[in-house]
Design a protein around this motif. Structure first.
Motif, PDB file in Angstrom:
ATOM      1  N   GLU A 135      21.100  -8.928   7.644  1.00 40.87           N
ATOM      2  CA  GLU A 135      21.951  -7.793   7.979  1.00 40.87           C
ATOM      3  C   GLU A 135      21.201  -6.474   8.058  1.00 40.87           C
ATOM      4  N   ARG A 136      20.001  -6.369   7.486  1.00 42.82           N
ATOM      5  CA  ARG A 136      19.241  -5.118   7.540  1.00 42.82           C
ATOM      6  C   ARG A 136      18.073  -5.185   8.509  1.00 42.82           C
ATOM      7  N   CYS A 137      17.988  -6.222   9.323  1.00 47.41           N
ATOM      8  CA  CYS A 137      16.923  -6.300  10.331  1.00 47.41           C
ATOM      9  C   CYS A 137      17.044  -5.118  11.288  1.00 47.41           C
ATOM     10  N   SER A 138      15.914  -4.498  11.603  1.00 45.20           N
ATOM     11  CA  SER A 138      15.911  -3.268  12.394  1.00 45.20           C
ATOM     12  C   SER A 138      14.473  -2.930  12.764  1.00 45.20           C
ATOM     13  N   ILE A 139      14.301  -1.815  13.464  1.00 45.66           N
ATOM     14  CA  ILE A 139      12.972  -1.324  13.780  1.00 45.66           C
ATOM     15  C   ILE A 139      12.533  -0.357  12.685  1.00 45.66           C
ATOM     16  N   GLY A 140      11.303  -0.535  12.204  1.00 43.96           N
ATOM     17  CA  GLY A 140      10.824   0.359  11.157  1.00 43.96           C
ATOM     18  C   GLY A 140       9.384   0.055  10.793  1.00 43.96           C
ATOM     19  N   PRO A 141       8.873   0.733   9.786  1.00 38.85           N
ATOM     20  CA  PRO A 141       7.493   0.491   9.364  1.00 38.85           C
ATOM     21  C   PRO A 141       7.381  -0.866   8.670  1.00 38.85           C
ATOM     22  N   PRO A 142       6.457  -1.720   9.093  1.00 42.72           N
ATOM     23  CA  PRO A 142       6.327  -3.023   8.425  1.00 42.72           C
ATOM     24  C   PRO A 142       5.973  -2.889   6.949  1.00 42.72           C
ATOM     25  N   GLU A 143       5.414  -1.744   6.591  1.00 41.73           N
ATOM     26  CA  GLU A 143       5.104  -1.519   5.170  1.00 41.73           C
ATOM     27  C   GLU A 143       6.343  -1.635   4.284  1.00 41.73           C
ATOM     28  N   TRP A 144       7.518  -1.329   4.835  1.00 46.75           N
ATOM     29  CA  TRP A 144       8.751  -1.446   4.053  1.00 46.75           C
ATOM     30  C   TRP A 144       8.946  -2.882   3.572  1.00 46.75           C
ATOM     31  N   ASP A 145       8.748  -3.837   4.461  1.00 43.85           N
ATOM     32  CA  ASP A 145       8.882  -5.240   4.077  1.00 43.85           C
ATOM     33  C   ASP A 145       7.786  -5.655   3.091  1.00 43.85           C
ATOM     34  N   LEU A 146       6.581  -5.176   3.309  1.00 45.79           N
ATOM     35  CA  LEU A 146       5.459  -5.564   2.444  1.00 45.79           C
ATOM     36  C   LEU A 146       5.610  -4.989   1.034  1.00 45.79           C
ATOM     37  N   THR A 147       6.239  -3.832   0.940  1.00 43.83           N
ATOM     38  CA  THR A 147       6.392  -3.181  -0.362  1.00 43.83           C
ATOM     39  C   THR A 147       7.233  -4.012  -1.323  1.00 43.83           C
ATOM     40  N   SER A 148       8.183  -4.776  -0.818  1.00 41.64           N
ATOM     41  CA  SER A 148       9.051  -5.559  -1.701  1.00 41.64           C
ATOM     42  C   SER A 148       8.249  -6.521  -2.574  1.00 41.64           C
ATOM     43  N   THR A 149       7.265  -7.187  -1.980  1.00 45.75           N
ATOM     44  CA  THR A 149       6.455  -8.123  -2.767  1.00 45.75           C
ATOM     45  C   THR A 149       5.522  -7.386  -3.709  1.00 45.75           C
ATOM     46  N   GLU A 189      -2.414 -10.742   5.849  1.00 42.92           N
ATOM     47  CA  GLU A 189      -3.624 -10.050   6.316  1.00 42.92           C
ATOM     48  C   GLU A 189      -3.487  -8.532   6.279  1.00 42.92           C
ATOM     49  N   HIS A 190      -2.793  -8.043   5.272  1.00 47.07           N
ATOM     50  CA  HIS A 190      -2.728  -6.591   5.053  1.00 47.07           C
ATOM     51  C   HIS A 190      -2.220  -6.334   3.647  1.00 47.07           C
ATOM     52  N   ASP A 191      -2.827  -5.364   2.946  1.00 43.72           N
ATOM     53  CA  ASP A 191      -2.389  -4.944   1.620  1.00 43.72           C
ATOM     54  C   ASP A 191      -1.792  -3.555   1.738  1.00 43.72           C
ATOM     55  N   VAL A 192      -0.530  -3.416   1.390  1.00 42.80           N
ATOM     56  CA  VAL A 192       0.162  -2.137   1.542  1.00 42.80           C
ATOM     57  C   VAL A 192      -0.196  -1.157   0.430  1.00 42.80           C
ATOM     58  N   THR A 193      -0.683  -1.640  -0.714  1.00 45.49           N
ATOM     59  CA  THR A 193      -0.796  -0.762  -1.886  1.00 45.49           C
ATOM     60  C   THR A 193      -1.816   0.374  -1.738  1.00 45.49           C
ATOM     61  N   PRO A 194      -2.931   0.230  -0.987  1.00 44.30           N
ATOM     62  CA  PRO A 194      -3.831   1.376  -0.848  1.00 44.30           C
ATOM     63  C   PRO A 194      -3.321   2.462   0.105  1.00 44.30           C
ATOM     64  N   TRP A 195      -2.298   2.150   0.889  1.00 44.77           N
ATOM     65  CA  TRP A 195      -1.783   3.100   1.882  1.00 44.77           C
ATOM     66  C   TRP A 195      -1.169   4.304   1.155  1.00 44.77           C
ATOM     67  N   PRO A 196      -1.446   5.533   1.613  1.00 46.58           N
ATOM     68  CA  PRO A 196      -0.924   6.729   0.919  1.00 46.58           C
ATOM     69  C   PRO A 196       0.596   6.810   0.839  1.00 46.58           C
ATOM     70  N   GLY A 197       1.296   6.100   1.709  1.00 42.03           N
ATOM     71  CA  GLY A 197       2.756   6.129   1.661  1.00 42.03           C
ATOM     72  C   GLY A 197       3.372   5.077   0.760  1.00 42.03           C
ATOM     73  N   PHE A 198       2.532   4.248   0.153  1.00 41.66           N
ATOM     74  CA  PHE A 198       3.068   3.128  -0.629  1.00 41.66           C
ATOM     75  C   PHE A 198       3.958   3.580  -1.784  1.00 41.66           C
ATOM     76  N   GLU A 199       3.521   4.592  -2.534  1.00 37.23           N
ATOM     77  CA  GLU A 199       4.294   4.989  -3.710  1.00 37.23           C
ATOM     78  C   GLU A 199       5.685   5.481  -3.336  1.00 37.23           C
ATOM     79  N   ALA A 200       5.802   6.134  -2.192  1.00 35.08           N
ATOM     80  CA  ALA A 200       7.129   6.587  -1.752  1.00 35.08           C
ATOM     81  C   ALA A 200       8.033   5.389  -1.478  1.00 35.08           C
TER      82      ALA A 200
END
Length: 299
Positions: A202-216, A239-250
């Protein structure tokens, strides 16, 4: 009758009316889960999903997304093709799904596998999938948090405004994609033949893939719900780690706040969860030490 049993009774009433409009017999149905939505199993391998009020547009999009994913050979829960849906009853949307084959709960590996398939798809053109709204229904959930004091709700509203500002100021990241919107191990299962299947679209949409990666990442580092090795498997598979990205904490803070607002809404309907809400609020306020925190799953 308690508030929780009243909610269940209301869901059964909606199911009965919607089933008859869909030319289905609701006798023999059984309640599978009562949470944000009510899930019922009907004879014949049919699962009915009864939404909360006001979710008709989201239900229409979810049905469209499921059919789009099926057409693109992405494993996901499938709609019943023989039913015109969703069906609206008393402001609540009812959708109808194929019961899943035998399966087991998802893992970090299966979430990464499913997200890789989803994020690699070009957006649909036959319907408007919409843009990600990480704050959908949060104000409503705060308003429903009847076990909290007005001071707590005021803090939550202020925190929500701060998080919205931080989201608007996210730094550049990966190219936007179709995102699941609520990608965690509870929304991905593995069938007995090893296929990773996406649920709750129900929440599928266009957005930053980092949002999905942040959940894990939250599962690993906020809640210690998976090990560091599990998280490394997730990163290696996607094949990507979201945690070093500056926007991760937000994004992490938004995800944690969403989990807290959900618990607050549930406690408003079932006060036995009030202490869990207070614990989560204390954690967010920095009153309960550093992450990881021990949160109890709220149905």
């Amino acid at each position: 009758m308690t508030q929780t049993s009243s909610a269940e009774a209301a869901a059964w009433t909606v199911l009965d009316a919607a089933s008859r409009r869909a030319s289905l017999d609701p006798s023999g149905a059984e309640l599978m889960r009562l949470g944000e939505n009510a899930l019922f199993r009907l004879p014949g391998g049919i699962v009915a999903r009864v939404s909360r009020p006001g979710q008709l547009a989201a239900a229409k999009r979810e049905v469209a997304v499921a059919r789009w994913l099926e057409a693109n050979h992405v494993p996901a829960v499938q709609t019943r093709p023989d039913i015109d849906q969703p069906i609206e009853v008393d402001g609540r949307a009812v959708t109808w799904w194929q019961e899943l084959p035998p399966h087991r709960p998802g893992t970090a590996l299966t979430v990464a596998t499913a997200l890789r398939h989803l994020h690699d798809l070009p957006p649909p053109t036959a319907f408007d999938i919409g843009r990600l709204d990480p704050f959908v229904r949060l104000s409503e959930r705060i308003d429903r948090a009847s076990t909290l004091t007005e001071a707590d709700r005021t803090w939550m509203r202020t925190h929500l405004a701060e998080l919205k500002t931080r989201y608007e100021e996210l730094p550049k990241g990966l190219p936007e994609t179709v995102v699941h919107g609520d990608a965690w191990t509870g929304n991905v299962v593995t069938t007995d033949d090893g296929e990773a299947v996406l649920l709750d679209l129900e929440r599928c949409s266009i957005g930053p893939p980092e949002w999905d990666l942040t959940s894990t990442a939250v599962k690993a580092f906020t809640l210690a719900g998976i090990t560091a090795n599990d998280y490394n498997t997730f990163v290696g598979t996607y094949e990507h780690d979201v945690t070093p990205w500056p926007g991760f904490e937000a994004l992490r803070d938004i995800r944690e706040f969403r989990m807290t607002c959900m618990a607050a809404q549930v406690a408003g309907e079932n006060p036995q969860w009030h202490d869990e809400v207070l614990l989560r609020l204390a954690c967010l306020r920095g009153e309960h030490g550093p992450r990881p925190w021990t949160w109890t799953a709220v149905p």
